[in-house]
Design an enzyme around this catalytic site. Structure first.
Site, PDB file in Angstrom:
ATOM      1  CE  LYS A   1      -3.494   2.444   2.652  1.00  0.00           C
ATOM      2  NZ  LYS A   1      -4.489   2.359   3.722  1.00  0.00           N
TER       3      LYS A   1
ATOM      4  CE  LYS B   1      -6.042   1.921  -0.413  1.00  0.00           C
ATOM      5  NZ  LYS B   1      -6.409   1.987   0.960  1.00  0.00           N
TER       6      LYS B   1
HETATM    7  C1  PBG Z   1      -7.429   3.195   5.716  1.00  0.00           C
HETATM    8  C2  PBG Z   1      -7.699   3.156   4.256  1.00  0.00           C
HETATM    9  C3  PBG Z   1      -7.526   4.152   3.276  1.00  0.00           C
HETATM   10  C4  PBG Z   1      -8.061   3.629   2.088  1.00  0.00           C
HETATM   11  C5  PBG Z   1      -8.500   2.353   2.378  1.00  0.00           C
HETATM   12  N1  PBG Z   1      -8.246   2.074   3.710  1.00  0.00           N
HETATM   13  C6  PBG Z   1      -7.015   5.530   3.361  1.00  0.00           C
HETATM   14  C7  PBG Z   1      -5.627   5.848   3.699  1.00  0.00           C
HETATM   15  O1  PBG Z   1      -4.763   4.989   3.865  1.00  0.00           O
HETATM   16  O2  PBG Z   1      -5.374   7.032   3.865  1.00  0.00           O
HETATM   17  C8  PBG Z   1      -8.161   4.348   0.765  1.00  0.00           C
HETATM   18  C9  PBG Z   1      -9.234   3.881  -0.152  1.00  0.00           C
HETATM   19  C10 PBG Z   1      -9.573   4.814  -1.262  1.00  0.00           C
HETATM   20  O3  PBG Z   1      -8.929   5.849  -1.491  1.00  0.00           O
HETATM   21  O4  PBG Z   1     -10.534   4.502  -1.973  1.00  0.00           O
HETATM   22  N2  PBG Z   1      -6.154   3.441   6.112  1.00  0.00           N
END
Ligand code: PBG
Length: 315
Positions: free
Chosen positions: A188, A241
């Site tokens: 991520k 992601k």
């Molecule tokens: C929680 C999380 C996030 C997303 C999914 N789980 C945000 C982040 O890490 O700031 C993003 C999902 C999206 O942008 O659609 N940490």
């Protein structure tokens, strides 16, 4: 080459990549109350909804043949300890119970993270202004267990703390949930494409950013190491992601690891397309299907996407 492109039937015969709604996961934002539906401005067609409306939407999602949903919660109150994240009566826990009661066979995945529940918006426990890794693991393990106890089919840690998969696996196993799989948000990235989500989930950090725990967008080899570590700790499935700006990472992961691979077409990817559509600059259906096909072609068999319902309707 043009002989095999001469008609739609011919093109369909030789098509290499197929999309299937069974591989889509639709993200849902659960908020307190009853009959509440608040549209998310930056994500046209998406909204924060109370449990009763979420359940109705889940029935529709199941009828479209979509693989499942992933739940994000907006708690009544936030605090320094992210209490709402692991409260057995928390907002996500309530939603899981209601969905499992009414729409039994729909697969329910939960996002395991603290950022929606902390008053400061960071993904863990702050110690001297920094997110403390190991203290945060306890919250994450407790959250994952509370989700499993409420009936979640899969838990998906998205916080990027080190060792969280092992901590969650240990906690689940010790409490009778050894058959609950973990979908790790393994690679991520600290991405600008999460912007609209932070409005949707009210989870923007109040100071600083997430670069101390999420990955540097420049790093591909490091992504492979993250995935390897999560698998070593017991992850059953892995995720990359965002999706479209990271197709190379999806492809690398597909070639190296023989486990189900998910990709998250995040809020910014969705909103960017929708904004261009609203301006008349892009064709919605065409670009939606093309973006999903590209993510699938790169190697993801599971796609988390805000287009899940619209795409499934076309298939
Ligand atoms: C929680 C999380 C996030 C997303 C999914 N789980 C945000 C982040 O890490 O700031 C993003 C999902 C999206 O942008 O659609 N940490």
């Amino acid at each position: 080459m043009r002989r095999l492109r001469s008609s739609e039937s011919m093109r369909r015969l030789v098509r290499e990549t197929q999309l299937d709604p069974a591989g889509f996961i639709f993200p849902l934002f659960v908020c307190p109350g009853e009959g509440v539906k608040r549209d998310i401005n930056s994500m046209p067609g998406n909204s924060q909804q109370s449990v009763d409306l979420i359940v109705k939407e889940c029935a529709e999602i199941r009828s479209l043949g979509i693989g499942g949903v992933i739940l994000f919660g907006l708690p009544v109150t936030k605090d320094e300890m992210a209490s709402g994240a692991y409260d057995p009566k928390g907002i996500v826990q309530q939603a899981i119970r209601a969905i499992k009661r009414e729409v039994r066979d729909l697969l329910v995945i939960t996002d395991v993270c603290n950022c929606e529940y902390t008053s400061h918006g960071h993904c863990g426990k702050l110690v001297d202004g920094e997110v403390d890794n190991d203290a945060t693991l306890e919250w994450l393990a407790a959250s994952a267990l509370s989700h499993a106890q409420a009936g979640a089919d899969i838990v998906a840690p998205s916080d990027m703390m080190d060792g969280r998969v092992a901590a969650i696996r240990r906690k689940l196993d010790a409490n009778g949930f050894s058959s609950t799989p973990i979908l790790a948000y393994a690679a991520k990235f600290a991405s600008g494409f999460y912007g609209p989500f932070r409005e949707a989930a009210d989870s923007a950090p109040q100071f600083g950013d997430r670069r101390g725990y999420q990955m540097d967008p420049a790093n591909a080899r490091e992504a492979m190491r993250e995935i390897e570590l999560d698998l070593g700790e017991g992850a059953d499935m892995i995720m990359v992601k965002p999706a479209m700006p990271y197709l190379d990472i999806i492809r690398m992961a597909r070639e190296r690891f023989d486990v189900p691979l998910a990709a998250y077409q995040v809020s910014g990817e969705f909103s960017m397309i929708m904004a261009a559509v609203q301006n008349g600059w892009l064709e919605r259906e065409r670009v939606m299907m093309e973006s999903l096909t590209a993510i699938r072609r790169a190697g993801a068999s599971i796609i988390l996407t805000y287009f899940a319902k619209d795409a499934a309707r076309l298939m």
